[in-house]
Design a protein around this motif. Structure first.
Motif, PDB file in Angstrom:
ATOM      1  N   THR A  40       5.298   1.392   9.949  1.00  0.00           N
ATOM      2  CA  THR A  40       6.094   0.161   9.930  1.00  0.00           C
ATOM      3  C   THR A  40       5.875  -0.690  11.179  1.00  0.00           C
ATOM      4  OG1 THR A  40       7.937   1.391  10.887  1.00  0.00           O
ATOM      5  CG2 THR A  40       7.926   1.131   8.488  1.00  0.00           C
ATOM      6  N   ASP A  41       4.958  -0.229  12.081  1.00  0.00           N
ATOM      7  CA  ASP A  41       4.696  -1.028  13.279  1.00  0.00           C
ATOM      8  C   ASP A  41       3.966  -2.319  12.906  1.00  0.00           C
ATOM      9  OD1 ASP A  41       2.485   0.549  12.480  1.00  0.00           O
ATOM     10  OD2 ASP A  41       1.480   0.103  14.367  1.00  0.00           O
ATOM     11  N   GLN A  42       3.947  -3.263  13.816  1.00  0.00           N
ATOM     12  CA  GLN A  42       3.233  -4.539  13.658  1.00  0.00           C
ATOM     13  C   GLN A  42       3.468  -5.211  12.301  1.00  0.00           C
ATOM     14  OE1 GLN A  42      -0.889  -4.407  15.225  1.00  0.00           O
ATOM     15  NE2 GLN A  42      -0.590  -2.209  15.387  1.00  0.00           N
ATOM     16  N   PRO A  43       4.735  -5.497  11.990  1.00  0.00           N
ATOM     17  CA  PRO A  43       5.035  -6.066  10.666  1.00  0.00           C
ATOM     18  C   PRO A  43       4.271  -7.354  10.373  1.00  0.00           C
ATOM     19  CG  PRO A  43       6.935  -6.212  12.139  1.00  0.00           C
ATOM     20  CD  PRO A  43       5.942  -5.315  12.802  1.00  0.00           C
ATOM     21  N   GLN A  44       4.043  -8.153  11.446  1.00  0.00           N
ATOM     22  CA  GLN A  44       3.337  -9.410  11.252  1.00  0.00           C
ATOM     23  C   GLN A  44       1.928  -9.177  10.717  1.00  0.00           C
ATOM     24  OE1 GLN A  44       5.671 -11.597  12.112  1.00  0.00           O
ATOM     25  NE2 GLN A  44       4.452 -13.148  11.040  1.00  0.00           N
ATOM     26  N   ARG A  45       1.243  -8.226  11.367  1.00  0.00           N
ATOM     27  CA  ARG A  45      -0.134  -7.926  10.990  1.00  0.00           C
ATOM     28  C   ARG A  45      -0.171  -7.287   9.599  1.00  0.00           C
ATOM     29  NH1 ARG A  45      -3.879  -3.890  14.304  1.00  0.00           N
ATOM     30  NH2 ARG A  45      -5.651  -3.989  12.884  1.00  0.00           N
ATOM     31  N   ARG A  46       0.832  -6.469   9.321  1.00  0.00           N
ATOM     32  CA  ARG A  46       0.895  -5.822   8.006  1.00  0.00           C
ATOM     33  C   ARG A  46       1.075  -6.862   6.906  1.00  0.00           C
ATOM     34  NH1 ARG A  46       0.825  -0.671   8.083  1.00  0.00           N
ATOM     35  NH2 ARG A  46       1.048   0.369  10.094  1.00  0.00           N
ATOM     36  N   SER A 252      -1.056  -0.001   5.010  1.00  0.00           N
ATOM     37  CA  SER A 252      -2.371   0.577   5.295  1.00  0.00           C
ATOM     38  C   SER A 252      -2.516   0.874   6.786  1.00  0.00           C
ATOM     39  CB  SER A 252      -3.473  -0.375   4.841  1.00  0.00           C
ATOM     40  OG  SER A 252      -3.379  -1.574   5.572  1.00  0.00           O
ATOM     41  N   ARG A 253      -3.518   1.692   7.109  1.00  0.00           N
ATOM     42  CA  ARG A 253      -3.746   2.062   8.507  1.00  0.00           C
ATOM     43  C   ARG A 253      -4.286   0.885   9.292  1.00  0.00           C
ATOM     44  NH1 ARG A 253      -6.319   7.895   8.936  1.00  0.00           N
ATOM     45  NH2 ARG A 253      -7.271   6.851  10.675  1.00  0.00           N
ATOM     46  N   LEU A 254      -3.728   0.644  10.469  1.00  0.00           N
ATOM     47  CA  LEU A 254      -4.194  -0.483  11.275  1.00  0.00           C
ATOM     48  C   LEU A 254      -5.086  -0.023  12.430  1.00  0.00           C
ATOM     49  CD1 LEU A 254      -0.881  -2.574  11.445  1.00  0.00           C
ATOM     50  CD2 LEU A 254      -2.793  -2.842   9.871  1.00  0.00           C
ATOM     51  N   ILE A 255      -5.274   1.292  12.557  1.00  0.00           N
ATOM     52  CA  ILE A 255      -6.093   1.827  13.639  1.00  0.00           C
ATOM     53  C   ILE A 255      -7.568   1.796  13.224  1.00  0.00           C
ATOM     54  CG2 ILE A 255      -4.292   3.285  14.611  1.00  0.00           C
ATOM     55  CD1 ILE A 255      -5.435   5.618  13.003  1.00  0.00           C
ATOM     56  N   PRO A 256      -8.500   1.933  14.183  1.00  0.00           N
ATOM     57  CA  PRO A 256      -9.920   1.932  13.796  1.00  0.00           C
ATOM     58  C   PRO A 256     -10.205   3.017  12.746  1.00  0.00           C
ATOM     59  CG  PRO A 256      -9.702   1.885  16.182  1.00  0.00           C
ATOM     60  CD  PRO A 256      -8.328   2.079  15.637  1.00  0.00           C
ATOM     61  N   LYS A 293      -3.106  21.841   1.763  1.00  0.00           N
ATOM     62  CA  LYS A 293      -3.538  22.655   0.629  1.00  0.00           C
ATOM     63  C   LYS A 293      -3.140  21.949  -0.672  1.00  0.00           C
ATOM     64  CE  LYS A 293      -2.853  27.210  -1.425  1.00  0.00           C
ATOM     65  NZ  LYS A 293      -1.902  28.327  -1.578  1.00  0.00           N
ATOM     66  N   ASP A 294      -1.990  21.312  -0.627  1.00  0.00           N
ATOM     67  CA  ASP A 294      -1.478  20.669  -1.834  1.00  0.00           C
ATOM     68  C   ASP A 294      -0.896  19.304  -1.473  1.00  0.00           C
ATOM     69  OD1 ASP A 294      -0.916  20.381  -4.477  1.00  0.00           O
ATOM     70  OD2 ASP A 294       0.256  22.217  -4.668  1.00  0.00           O
ATOM     71  N   VAL A 295      -0.451  18.590  -2.518  1.00  0.00           N
ATOM     72  CA  VAL A 295       0.026  17.224  -2.284  1.00  0.00           C
ATOM     73  C   VAL A 295       1.196  17.157  -1.300  1.00  0.00           C
ATOM     74  CG1 VAL A 295      -0.831  16.094  -4.368  1.00  0.00           C
ATOM     75  CG2 VAL A 295       1.299  17.400  -4.484  1.00  0.00           C
ATOM     76  N   GLN A 296       2.027  18.190  -1.279  1.00  0.00           N
ATOM     77  CA  GLN A 296       3.188  18.189  -0.371  1.00  0.00           C
ATOM     78  C   GLN A 296       2.761  18.175   1.096  1.00  0.00           C
ATOM     79  OE1 GLN A 296       2.740  20.233  -2.915  1.00  0.00           O
ATOM     80  NE2 GLN A 296       4.629  20.631  -4.038  1.00  0.00           N
ATOM     81  N   ASP A 297       1.547  18.628   1.369  1.00  0.00           N
ATOM     82  CA  ASP A 297       1.064  18.678   2.759  1.00  0.00           C
ATOM     83  C   ASP A 297       0.456  17.350   3.207  1.00  0.00           C
ATOM     84  OD1 ASP A 297       1.661  21.438   2.642  1.00  0.00           O
ATOM     85  OD2 ASP A 297      -0.302  21.816   1.742  1.00  0.00           O
ATOM     86  N   LEU A 298       0.177  16.467   2.238  1.00  0.00           N
ATOM     87  CA  LEU A 298      -0.404  15.170   2.585  1.00  0.00           C
ATOM     88  C   LEU A 298       0.708  14.216   3.004  1.00  0.00           C
ATOM     89  CD1 LEU A 298      -2.861  14.882  -0.444  1.00  0.00           C
ATOM     90  CD2 LEU A 298      -3.517  15.250   1.944  1.00  0.00           C
ATOM     91  N   SER A 299       0.313  13.078   3.589  1.00  0.00           N
ATOM     92  CA  SER A 299       1.316  12.081   3.958  1.00  0.00           C
ATOM     93  C   SER A 299       1.733  11.311   2.703  1.00  0.00           C
ATOM     94  CB  SER A 299       0.714  11.148   5.009  1.00  0.00           C
ATOM     95  OG  SER A 299       0.991   9.809   4.695  1.00  0.00           O
ATOM     96  N   TRP A 300       2.927  10.735   2.731  1.00  0.00           N
ATOM     97  CA  TRP A 300       3.387   9.952   1.572  1.00  0.00           C
ATOM     98  C   TRP A 300       2.423   8.815   1.268  1.00  0.00           C
ATOM     99  CZ3 TRP A 300       4.378   4.729   1.864  1.00  0.00           C
ATOM    100  CH2 TRP A 300       4.484   4.184   3.154  1.00  0.00           C
ATOM    101  N   LYS A 301       1.727   8.334   2.327  1.00  0.00           N
ATOM    102  CA  LYS A 301       0.796   7.222   2.119  1.00  0.00           C
ATOM    103  C   LYS A 301      -0.424   7.678   1.322  1.00  0.00           C
ATOM    104  CE  LYS A 301      -0.898   3.069   2.557  1.00  0.00           C
ATOM    105  NZ  LYS A 301      -2.279   3.187   2.132  1.00  0.00           N
ATOM    106  N   GLU A 384     -14.989   0.109   1.191  1.00  0.00           N
ATOM    107  CA  GLU A 384     -15.153  -0.548  -0.102  1.00  0.00           C
ATOM    108  C   GLU A 384     -13.846  -0.843  -0.819  1.00  0.00           C
ATOM    109  OE1 GLU A 384     -17.913  -1.806  -1.819  1.00  0.00           O
ATOM    110  OE2 GLU A 384     -18.659  -1.610   0.229  1.00  0.00           O
ATOM    111  N   CYS A 385     -12.845   0.004  -0.635  1.00  0.00           N
ATOM    112  CA  CYS A 385     -11.660  -0.097  -1.507  1.00  0.00           C
ATOM    113  C   CYS A 385     -10.969  -1.452  -1.423  1.00  0.00           C
ATOM    114  CB  CYS A 385     -10.646   1.002  -1.194  1.00  0.00           C
ATOM    115  SG  CYS A 385      -9.248   0.904  -2.342  1.00  0.00           S
ATOM    116  N   PRO A 386     -10.830  -2.144  -2.565  1.00  0.00           N
ATOM    117  CA  PRO A 386     -10.198  -3.467  -2.566  1.00  0.00           C
ATOM    118  C   PRO A 386      -8.698  -3.415  -2.274  1.00  0.00           C
ATOM    119  CG  PRO A 386     -11.511  -3.111  -4.556  1.00  0.00           C
ATOM    120  CD  PRO A 386     -11.362  -1.781  -3.890  1.00  0.00           C
ATOM    121  N   VAL A 387      -8.073  -2.214  -2.367  1.00  0.00           N
ATOM    122  CA  VAL A 387      -6.635  -2.134  -2.065  1.00  0.00           C
ATOM    123  C   VAL A 387      -6.357  -1.163  -0.913  1.00  0.00           C
ATOM    124  CG1 VAL A 387      -5.868  -2.903  -4.338  1.00  0.00           C
ATOM    125  CG2 VAL A 387      -6.215  -0.468  -3.940  1.00  0.00           C
ATOM    126  N   LEU A 388      -7.385  -0.959  -0.072  1.00  0.00           N
ATOM    127  CA  LEU A 388      -7.248  -0.197   1.179  1.00  0.00           C
ATOM    128  C   LEU A 388      -6.776   1.249   0.993  1.00  0.00           C
ATOM    129  CD1 LEU A 388      -5.753  -2.975   3.504  1.00  0.00           C
ATOM    130  CD2 LEU A 388      -8.132  -2.553   2.885  1.00  0.00           C
TER     131      LEU A 388
END
Lengths: 447, 255
Positions: A40-46, A252-256, A293-301, A384-388
């Motif tokens: 949620t950082d940098q709302p303007q850039r997001r 989406s991720r704003l870091i390099p 290992k499974d979806v629960q271990d991934l980030s919500w994003k 490539e991804c059009p929706v990041l």
């Protein structure tokens, strides 16, 4: 008769609304299974990212022709919704062309504009069908990409046919309406001809008033029922991207792209091992699991990424591993993640909202080890991804699980790790030889 | 660096040599070329020598976060001990890790890749491309490194360096954001590829050869290995050569 139509309409609207609501709740609860990640950082850039990439579809214009066609379908979808609003209000209130009475002479211009969009959508969808089935664009072919077999390929075609039929319904409905207006039919207020449907009027030549009313009503019902069905269908389909593209680009991720997420739980441990931190505190918790290992271990994003994927395959078409015939396909990584989420969602629904272990996991039962090992982390898929969407982030978390939790890595990687642990270089060289390259200099550097 | 520190001096910049630059016979030549350029330009630089360790990039990409962080932490200790502020490196993998991944572990430095550094030196006139070989009219194609390009959005600096050579820069079809990986990133350098139709470096070298260039310029030690192997595989060693940017600049300077 009118009252029955009104009641029926409200009932159908209610059912469709309830079904969509149920699906949205389930999708939300499965996304929330993911680990927290603050984006949620940098709302303007997001916001500006979302406006450029989702609203403005910037990345779609990498392929200009496809970009224009896709934009037509997108603009058509959004703007025709204004007409759907009129239809819904007409349905509830038992009116016909409610907006005509407010807008006066502007009304036919508005409807004409919608017709222009409808024609554009119709043509674009025809071109898309042609590309899928006749030109056979490689990235969309099940023969070339196993993840497209069955439902995904069908899903892609169905939605295009669906849109074409809906657009035909709206255009012929307007044409029948115009003919009825010409006949002076009681319920059809005079609005004048519309831009495109006027050319379809000859289709209805010789029809009597009753037949025309029946056709107009049937097309009206077909169109609105089709839209309700579409709304429900979308939640099961790859077409969720029409909604999720917006939050997905916003968060989406704003870091390099090259930066991998840190694992703070390991930082604590390493600091203790290097005596950088006092171990007497003893507050550091050993995590339940390293990596994913499974979806629960991934980030919500990562999980929202999976629901946002529309299976276009631009990632896979750019993937060096896939291009050279390896099993890895970034699109499949996203589709597998969603499939797993859908299975977990069904499981939760069947068990009163709680997930009951089914003995399966994302890595192993959906994504194969061979796939994640083939990745060069080149970021072409992410680019490539059009929706990041970021397939690489998932791949790397699965690798972490394999290597650290299961201690399972290719032999040559284990050798590399050993070399790094013992002589601080990935190859078997003596650390003391690290400065020997200076032999290639006539004069020594300031070393 | 230890000598400089003992003499109570501080360097303008620390040159991070990297494992390939220190151990790989082919890439040692790049290290030497870059050092010669720095010396000629009169840059007061230092190297860590035997106190340098791998940044940990291959371990991290392969999923071994423990090994990565162990290496990273000890590197940060060494760098901080010497009070290092600015680092230049010829390896995009080291560059990416030092620049993007060390800050979260407490290591904050200004990190630049040698392509950017060379561009700066050329622009400032500290490096003059005279007295050596001329590249005028020679066809050079540049192979983008993923960790320089997509990972860090550096596409133009290496191209500006090549343009300074006055060479005929020809692009491959897949370049810049669309550049095709050499096949070595993400730990692939250290294992056999998974089964497939073709090796990635072969796919890439075919594209590079198709440009008609007789020099393939790279800016990464892994790309160097993969592209050189690709040229060998195609038996084009006589017609097509692979060089790092620093080597080309050093030759143009007559070093």
């Amino acid at each position: 008769m009118e009252a029955i139509q009104q009641i029926l309409f409200i009932v159908v609207l209610g059912i469709a609304g309830w079904m969509v609501f149920q699906r949205v709740q389930l999708i939300k609860s499965t996304i929330n299974l993911g680990r927290p990640e603050d984006l949620t950082d940098q709302p303007q850039r997001r916001l500006s990212t979302m406006m450029r990439i989702a609203f403005g579809q910037k990345k779609m214009f990498d392929k200009p022709l496809i970009g224009i066609l896709h934009f037509a379908v997108y603009a058509g979808f959004i703007l025709i919704n204004i007409e759907v609003l009129e239809i819904v209000l007409d349905g509830i209130l038992g009116k016909h062309r409610l907006f005509a009475s407010f807008l006066g002479s502007f009304y036919p211009v508005l409807i004409g504009f919608f017709e222009l969009l409808a024609v554009a959508v119709l043509l674009a969808c025809l071109v898309f069908l042609f590309r899928r089935n006749v030109v056979k664009v490689a990235r969309l072919q099940p023969v070339r990409h196993r993840e497209m077999n069955g439902w995904p390929a069908l899903d892609g075609k169905l939605i295009l046919i669906f849109e074409i039929v809906l657009m035909i319904a709206i255009l012929t409905m307007n044409a029948a309406d115009s003919v009825l207006q010409d006949l002076g039919s009681a319920h059809y207020p005079k609005t004048g001809n519309f831009w495109f449907s006027q050319f379809l009027k000859p289709l209805f030549e010789g029809w009597n008033e009753n037949a025309l009313i029946r056709y107009e009503r049937a097309a009206w019902w077909f169109h609105i029922l089709g839209i309700f069905a579409f709304a429900v269908y979308v939640t099961y389909s790859k077409h969720l991207h029409i909604i999720l593209a917006f939050p997905n680009t916003y968060f989406s991720r704003l870091i390099p792209k090259g930066e991998m997420k840190n694992m703070p739980e390991i930082t604590n441990e390493v600091k203790m091992m290097l005596w950088l931190e006092n171990s007497s505190g003893g507050t550091s918790e050993v995590p339940e699991r390293f990596g994913a290992k499974d979806v629960q271990d991934l980030s919500w994003k990562n999980l929202m990424d999976a629901y946002s994927c529309t299976e276009c395959g631009r990632c896979t078409a750019a993937c060096p591993a896939n291009i050279t015939g390896k099993k890895l396909s970034p699109r499949k990584i996203m589709m597998d993640t969603r499939d797993r989420l859908e299975d977990v969602g069904r499981n939760m629904k069947a068990n009163g909202g709680k997930f009951v272990d089914d003995g399966k996991s994302l890595i192993g039962d959906y994504i194969l080890e061979e796939e994640i090992l083939a990745c060069t982390t080149c970021n072409a898929c992410v680019q490539e991804c059009p929706v990041l969407i970021n397939p690489l982030d998932i791949i790397l978390q699965l690798r972490r699980y394999k290597v650290m939790d299961e201690a399972h890595a290719p032999g040559s990687w284990n050798t590399m790790f050993q070399n790094l642990d013992t002589n601080q270089a990935p190859w078997k060289f003596y650390a003391g030889d690290r400065f020997n390259w200076t032999e290639g200099l006539e004069q020594k550097s300031a070393g | 660096m230890a000598e400089m520190a003992a003499a109570n001096e501080s360097p303008e910049v620390l040159f991070w040599v990297g494992c390939a630059g220190a151990f790989d016979d082919r890439y040692k030549k790049v290290t030497v070329a870059f050092v010669k350029i720095l010396n000629k330009a009169g840059i007061r630089f230092a190297v860590l020598g035997t106190e340098e360790s791998c940044t940990g990039d291959p371990a991290r990409r392969a999923g071994n976060e423990f090994t990565f962080q162990m290496l990273a932490m000890s590197n940060i200790q060494v760098l901080d001990m010497y009070g290092i502020k600015k680092i230049v490196t010829a390896c995009p993998h080291c560059f990416n890790t030092l620049k993007n991944e060390y800050p979260e572990l407490g290591g904050h430095y200004e990190v630049i890749h040698h392509s950017e550094y060379l561009q700066q030196l050329i622009n400032e006139g500290r490096v003059r491309l005279e007295g050596g070989e001329t590249f005028k009219g020679k066809k050079i194609t540049f192979h983008d490194s993923c960790y320089l390009g997509r990972a860090n959005d550096i596409y133009e600096a290496p191209r500006h360096v090549l343009e300074a050579l006055d060479a005929d820069l020809v692009e491959m079809k897949r370049c810049r954001t669309k550049g095709l990986c050499c096949g070595a990133g993400g730990g692939q350098m250290f294992k056999e590829p998974e089964p497939g139709r073709k090796d990635i470096n072969i796919e890439r070298i075919e594209e590079a050869i198709a440009t008609g260039a007789n020099t393939i310029a790279v800016a990464c030690p892994f790309c160097m290995v993969m592209m050189t192997d690709g040229v060998k595989n195609k038996e084009k060693e006589d017609a097509v050569k692979v060089y790092d940017l620093a080597e080309l600049i050093a030759r143009a300077e007559g070093l």
